[in-house]
Design a protein around this motif. Structure first.
Motif, PDB file in Angstrom:
ATOM      1  N   CYS A  14     143.827  -6.100 -17.419  1.00 17.46           N
ATOM      2  CA  CYS A  14     143.677  -6.955 -18.543  1.00 17.46           C
ATOM      3  C   CYS A  14     143.425  -6.260 -19.694  1.00 17.46           C
ATOM      4  O   CYS A  14     143.441  -7.058 -20.890  1.00 17.46           O
ATOM      5  N   THR A  16     140.922  -4.825 -20.711  1.00 11.74           N
ATOM      6  CA  THR A  16     139.476  -5.193 -21.457  1.00 11.74           C
ATOM      7  C   THR A  16     138.594  -3.988 -21.383  1.00 11.74           C
ATOM      8  O   THR A  16     138.789  -3.180 -20.485  1.00 11.74           O
ATOM      9  N   HIS A  33     137.975 -11.750 -18.223  1.00 12.12           N
ATOM     10  CA  HIS A  33     139.254 -12.170 -18.201  1.00 12.12           C
ATOM     11  C   HIS A  33     139.697 -12.574 -16.576  1.00 12.12           C
ATOM     12  O   HIS A  33     139.863 -13.772 -16.516  1.00 12.12           O
ATOM     13  N   CYS A  34     139.586 -11.552 -15.639  1.00 12.47           N
ATOM     14  CA  CYS A  34     139.983 -11.946 -14.324  1.00 12.47           C
ATOM     15  C   CYS A  34     138.759 -12.215 -13.591  1.00 12.47           C
ATOM     16  O   CYS A  34     138.967 -12.482 -12.275  1.00 12.47           O
TER      17      CYS A  34
END
Ligand SMILES: [Zn+2]
Length: 123
Positions: A14, A16, A33-34
């Motif tokens: 991601c 991030t 995000h995930c």
């Protein structure tokens, strides 16, 4: 000024990253995000910019090899060499393959083709 009292948690797929105090108990924070647990990459990581897909791929390869970015000794010492591009990663994977050295060791080597290095050892 960044200190060594915080560490970088990352989710390479991601791209991030977030900072957390070093040595916090409990499970790693989930990626916003995930939702997967993030990886504690260590205090000395220079987090690649989000648009830097190549840099993140290289970071993922480094982390997959088990390498981290710990604070060693004084802050200036840093964690040692780590590849920042996939080209550098591939170069070191090739060197590891040719020499039979561990990939993790080669990934932490600044110059895998150094004439004093293992890449040029007689077969
Ligand atoms: Zn994620």
């Amino acid at each position: 000024m960044p200190g060594i009292r915080s560490t970088h948690f990352v989710c390479p797929p991601c791209r991030t990253a977030l900072k957390r105090p070093v040595g916090q108990p409990g499970p790693p924070p989930p990626c916003a995000h995930c939702g997967h647990p993030m990886t504690d990459a260590g205090p000395q990581l220079a987090v690649p910019p989000r648009r830097d897909a190549d840099g993140w791929a290289a970071l993922a390869a480094v982390l997959e090899a088990g390498l981290r970015f710990p604070a060693i000794g004084c802050e200036a010492d840093g964690p040692g060499y780590r590849p920042r591009t996939m080209r550098e990663v591939e170069e070191r994977r090739t060197a590891a393959h040719r020499t039979g050295r561990p990939v993790a060791e080669m990934l932490a080597t600044r110059d895998p083709w150094d004439e004093d290095g293992p890449a040029h050892a007689p077969a």
